[in-house]
Structure formats: C-alpha cells, structure tokens
Scaffold this active site. Structure first.
Site, short mmCIF file in Angstrom:
data_model
loop_
_atom_site.label_atom_id
_atom_site.label_comp_id
_atom_site.label_asym_id
_atom_site.label_seq_id
_atom_site.Cartn_x
_atom_site.Cartn_y
_atom_site.Cartn_z
CB CYS A 11 -12.40 12.43 -41.13
SG CYS A 11 -13.05 14.02 -41.70
CB CYS A 83 -11.07 17.38 -40.93
SG CYS A 83 -11.34 16.37 -39.47
CB CYS A 90 -4.19 12.68 -34.52
SG CYS A 90 -3.59 11.09 -35.13
#
Length: 144
Positions: A11, A83, A90
C-alpha cells in the site's frame, strides 16, 4: 508454487489497508500463506484500523509499518497492491514475483466527511470486511 505461498500486501503508507490484509491473512490463512505487508512509504499503524480489527477478533497491534525496501532481497511469490498509488509505483522484485492489484477504498479518506467517531469507524469497518472477503479467496484468487 510452493506448498506455502509467500505473499506481500503493498500500500502507500502501510498503515491501514495492507495492515488489515496482513492481519486477516495471518488469522484466516496462516497455515497456507506466509504473509507480510509494506508501503511505498511508512506512516505508522493507523489506530482506527487496529481498533476495528480488534472488534473482529484480530489483533494487529503488534504489526509495524514497513517500507518496501526492507523486502527487496526476500523471495516473494505474489505482491498484492491494495491501492492505486502502490500499484502504479510497485517495483520489480528479483525472482519475478507476480503482481496482482486488488484496490480497496482508503478508510481515512472516506472518514473525512464523517461527523462522529462511530461514522468514521464505520468507514474502516466497511473496508475491513471487504478485505476479509478477499482474503477468504486466497490463495486461489492470486495463483490461478
């Protein structure tokens, strides 16, 4: 996939959604999944997330907010971004971890318009229950 799946919930701040997901996974699927959570940043544990998880019988008070950099040398099978910001930023993991995006609303943002503490907690409860429903589908929903 190995007998025990290694899963990382990611997240933005590792304070709420990813922490709840880690807690639910440990509670419901601890025999089949090795779980951890991290954030692109670290914001500390959200006290309302801790509170609503305790209401559901899951203690996450001992978890800590961790940065994704702490896991870069770790063998991770699946990264679940919870999210949009984490999904967009990422990093690639050595070993080719599979990245799955399952977005959940942000309880602190949802609670901004709530007037009472109970209404604020209801925002957290809603997302807590949605995360539980997702965790109940593991590991199949991320390995198929």
């Amino acid at each position: 996939m190995p007998d025990t799946l290694t899963l990382l919930f990611l997240c933005t701040g590792n304070s709420c959604r990813s922490q709840m997901a880690e807690g639910w996974t440990r509670h419901l699927k601890g025999d089949a999944i090795t779980v951890c959570s991290a954030g692109i940043e670290t914001h500390g544990l959200n006290p309302r997330a801790v509170s609503v998880m305790a209401e559901a019988g899951v203690d996450i008070s001992g978890q800590r907010s961790q940065n994704i950099s702490e896991f870069m040398g770790t063998d991770i099978d699946v990264v679940v971004t919870v999210c949009d910001h984490a999904h967009e930023t990422c990093p690639l993991f050595p070993g080719g971890a599979k990245v799955v995006h399952v977005g959940f609303d942000d309880p602190p943002r949802m609670a901004l318009d709530a007037e009472s503490e109970e209404e604020k907690l209801d925002c957290y409860r809603k997302v807590r229950d949605e995360i539980r429903a997702f965790v109940e589908t593991l590991p199949g929903s991320v390995t198929d």
